[in-house]
Scaffold this motif. Structure first.
Motif, PDB file in Angstrom:
ATOM      1  N   TYR A 122       0.838  -1.207   0.000  1.00  0.00           N
ATOM      2  CA  TYR A 122       0.000   0.000   0.000  1.00  0.00           C
ATOM      3  C   TYR A 122       0.872   1.256   0.000  1.00  0.00           C
ATOM      4  O   TYR A 122       0.573   2.221  -0.729  1.00  0.00           O
ATOM      5  CB  TYR A 122      -0.923  -0.003   1.218  1.00  0.00           C
ATOM      6  N   ARG A 123       1.930   1.268   0.786  1.00  0.00           N
ATOM      7  CA  ARG A 123       2.806   2.441   0.826  1.00  0.00           C
ATOM      8  C   ARG A 123       3.505   2.648  -0.517  1.00  0.00           C
ATOM      9  O   ARG A 123       3.650   3.781  -0.986  1.00  0.00           O
ATOM     10  CB  ARG A 123       3.833   2.276   1.944  1.00  0.00           C
ATOM     11  N   MET A 124       3.921   1.552  -1.141  1.00  0.00           N
ATOM     12  CA  MET A 124       4.556   1.652  -2.460  1.00  0.00           C
ATOM     13  C   MET A 124       3.574   2.197  -3.500  1.00  0.00           C
ATOM     14  O   MET A 124       3.916   3.094  -4.280  1.00  0.00           O
ATOM     15  CB  MET A 124       5.076   0.285  -2.895  1.00  0.00           C
ATOM     16  N   PHE A 125       2.365   1.661  -3.499  1.00  0.00           N
ATOM     17  CA  PHE A 125       1.384   2.079  -4.499  1.00  0.00           C
ATOM     18  C   PHE A 125       0.901   3.504  -4.231  1.00  0.00           C
ATOM     19  O   PHE A 125       0.585   4.242  -5.167  1.00  0.00           O
ATOM     20  CB  PHE A 125       0.204   1.115  -4.533  1.00  0.00           C
ATOM     21  N   SER A 126       0.847   3.886  -2.965  1.00  0.00           N
ATOM     22  CA  SER A 126       0.469   5.253  -2.633  1.00  0.00           C
ATOM     23  C   SER A 126       1.531   6.234  -3.123  1.00  0.00           C
ATOM     24  O   SER A 126       1.205   7.294  -3.671  1.00  0.00           O
ATOM     25  CB  SER A 126       0.260   5.394  -1.126  1.00  0.00           C
ATOM     26  N   SER A 127       2.804   5.880  -2.936  1.00  0.00           N
ATOM     27  CA  SER A 127       3.891   6.737  -3.407  1.00  0.00           C
ATOM     28  C   SER A 127       3.905   6.823  -4.925  1.00  0.00           C
ATOM     29  O   SER A 127       4.257   7.870  -5.493  1.00  0.00           O
ATOM     30  CB  SER A 127       5.239   6.202  -2.906  1.00  0.00           C
ATOM     31  N   ASN A 132      -6.782   3.620  -6.426  1.00  0.00           N
ATOM     32  CA  ASN A 132      -8.016   3.749  -7.213  1.00  0.00           C
ATOM     33  C   ASN A 132      -7.759   3.630  -8.715  1.00  0.00           C
ATOM     34  O   ASN A 132      -8.327   4.361  -9.531  1.00  0.00           O
ATOM     35  CB  ASN A 132      -8.698   5.101  -6.924  1.00  0.00           C
ATOM     36  N   SER A 133      -6.884   2.694  -9.080  1.00  0.00           N
ATOM     37  CA  SER A 133      -6.566   2.499 -10.489  1.00  0.00           C
ATOM     38  C   SER A 133      -6.583   1.011 -10.822  1.00  0.00           C
ATOM     39  O   SER A 133      -6.384   0.154  -9.954  1.00  0.00           O
ATOM     40  CB  SER A 133      -5.192   3.078 -10.826  1.00  0.00           C
ATOM     41  N   ILE A 210      -7.052  -0.604  -1.401  1.00  0.00           N
ATOM     42  CA  ILE A 210      -6.522   0.328  -2.388  1.00  0.00           C
ATOM     43  C   ILE A 210      -7.604   1.133  -3.108  1.00  0.00           C
ATOM     44  O   ILE A 210      -7.331   2.210  -3.660  1.00  0.00           O
ATOM     45  CB  ILE A 210      -5.659  -0.432  -3.423  1.00  0.00           C
ATOM     46  N   MET A 211      -8.849   0.642  -3.115  1.00  0.00           N
ATOM     47  CA  MET A 211      -9.929   1.323  -3.822  1.00  0.00           C
ATOM     48  C   MET A 211     -10.807   2.065  -2.818  1.00  0.00           C
ATOM     49  O   MET A 211     -11.730   1.489  -2.235  1.00  0.00           O
ATOM     50  CB  MET A 211     -10.772   0.318  -4.619  1.00  0.00           C
ATOM     51  N   SER A 212     -10.538   3.324  -2.603  1.00  0.00           N
ATOM     52  CA  SER A 212     -11.324   4.119  -1.663  1.00  0.00           C
ATOM     53  C   SER A 212     -12.389   4.960  -2.357  1.00  0.00           C
ATOM     54  O   SER A 212     -13.284   5.494  -1.708  1.00  0.00           O
ATOM     55  CB  SER A 212     -10.398   5.044  -0.857  1.00  0.00           C
ATOM     56  N   ASP A 213     -12.300   5.076  -3.673  1.00  0.00           N
ATOM     57  CA  ASP A 213     -13.268   5.852  -4.437  1.00  0.00           C
ATOM     58  C   ASP A 213     -14.534   5.026  -4.664  1.00  0.00           C
ATOM     59  O   ASP A 213     -14.471   3.830  -4.961  1.00  0.00           O
ATOM     60  CB  ASP A 213     -12.655   6.257  -5.783  1.00  0.00           C
ATOM     61  N   ALA A 214     -15.703   5.668  -4.518  1.00  0.00           N
ATOM     62  CA  ALA A 214     -16.977   4.958  -4.698  1.00  0.00           C
ATOM     63  C   ALA A 214     -17.137   4.441  -6.122  1.00  0.00           C
ATOM     64  O   ALA A 214     -17.808   3.441  -6.351  1.00  0.00           O
ATOM     65  CB  ALA A 214     -18.141   5.876  -4.348  1.00  0.00           C
TER      66      ALA A 214
END
Length: 268
Positions: A122-127, A132-133, A210-214
Motif C-alpha cells: 500500500y505504501r509503495m502504491f500510494s507513493s 483507485n486504479s 486500495i480502492m477508496s473511491d466509490a
C-alpha cells in the motif's frame, strides 16, 4: 462390489451431494424472500424477489460494481495468463540450476500470507499514485507462483524434438511459443483462466484497501457494504451474493472439462 456396499456408496454420495448443493439452494431461496423470512429459516421460494431487486439497485450502484469487477477480472486474467505462461515456458525450456533456485524462491513466496505484505504494498502504491486504479488492482497478483508452476509442468510434456526442428526451420523462440506451444496447451490455459478469473472476481481484501473511491467499487465490496449498519436486510444481501456468484458459476461450467484436463495435465 456387493449390493450392500453399492447401496452404502450411493447413499453416502447422495448425502454429500445434498450437503454440497444446499448452500446454493438456500441462497437462491433467500434471495426471493423478505429478511424476516430468511431469519426464520424459510426453505421455500418466496414472492419478494422483485422487491429485493428494486431495493438493491436503489441502495447500491450494482451496475458500476459489476462493470468494475468484469473489467478488473478480464484484464487481470489476460495479463496473468500471458506473463505466467511465458515464465513457466522459460523456466522449463531454458532449464538450468540457477533457474531452479529462482523457481524455489518463487515457490517459497507461496508461504508468505498476503496480509504480511499488504502494508508495504500500500505504501509503495500510494507513493506511485496508483490508488483507485486498474493498474494498482492487478499488479500485486499479475504473476502467481501457482500458475507459473502449472505452466512449467505443462511445458515438460511439450516435445523438445519439435522445438529443435522449428529452430532449424528458422523460427524464433517467440514464434515457437505463440505458434506451437500456446495452441497445444489450450486445456492448461483454460484451467489457468478459470482459476485467475475466479480469484480476481472474488478478491476483496486488496481492493478494499486500495480502492477508496466509490466509483471503483467491486461486487465483493458491494456485498460487504450491505452488512454494515445496525440492521441487515438478508433478502437483499442474499440477492447480491447470488448476483456476485453467477459469473463465476457460468465461467466454471463453460470451462469445466478443459479445467479438469488442464489440472490433470499440469500434475502429470
Amino acid at each position: 462390489m456387493t449390493k450392500g456396499k453399492k447401496l452404502f456408496v450411493y447413499v453416502f454420495l447422495t448425502i454429500v451431494s445434498v450437503i454440497s448443493v444446499f448452500p446454493l439452494y438456500w441462497m437462491m431461496v433467500a434471495a426471493t424472500n423478505k429478511s424476516v423470512d430468511v431469519t426464520r429459516g424459510t426453505l421455500i421460494f418466496g414472492t419478494a424477489l422483485f422487491d429485493n431487486i428494486k431495493k438493491l439497485f436503489a441502495s447500491q450502484n450494482v451496475a458500476t460494481a459489476l462493470g468494475n469487477s468484469f473489467k478488473y477480472s478480464i484484464i487481470m486474467t489476460l495479463i496473468s495468463l500471458l506473463v505466467c505462461s511465458i515464465a513457466g515456458y522459460g523456466f522449463e525450456v531454458f532449464h538450468d540450476k540457477a533457474k531452479d533456485r529462482v523457481m524455489s524462491v518463487i515457490l517459497l513466496a507461496m508461504m508468505v500470507p498476503f496480509a504480511a505484505t499488504m502494508i508495504p504494498l500500500y505504501r509503495m502504491f500510494s507513493s506511485a499514485r496508483l490508488l483507485n486504479s486498474t493498474l494498482g488492482f492487478i499488479l500485486p497478483t499479475i504473476s502467481t507462483p501457482f500458475l507459473i508452476m502449472m505452466f512449467r509442468q505443462s511445458a515438460r510434456s511439450f516435445p523438445s524434438d519439435i522445438m529443435e526442428a522449428a529452430r532449424l526451420d528458422g523460427l524464433s523462440e517467440f514464434q515457437i511459443f505463440y505458434r506451437m506451444f500456446l495452441p497445444t496447451m489450450r486445456s492448461t490455459y483454460a484451467a489457468a483462466m478459470t482459476i485467475t478469473f475466479m480469484s480476481a472476481w472474488n478478491s476483496y481484501l486488496w481492493p478494499k484497501v486500495i480502492m477508496s473511491d466509490a466509483g471503483s467499487i467491486t461486487m465483493p465490496m458491494l456485498v460487504a457494504n450491505l452488512t454494515e449498519g445496525y440492521v441487515t436486510d438478508y433478502g437483499i444481501l442474499m440477492l447480491a451474493v447470488l448476483v456476485c456468484t453467477i459469473p463465476t458459476v457460468i465461467v466454471f461450467f463453460l470451462l469445466q472439462r478443459s479445467f479438469a484436463e488442464g489440472i490433470t495435465g499440469a500434475v502429470k
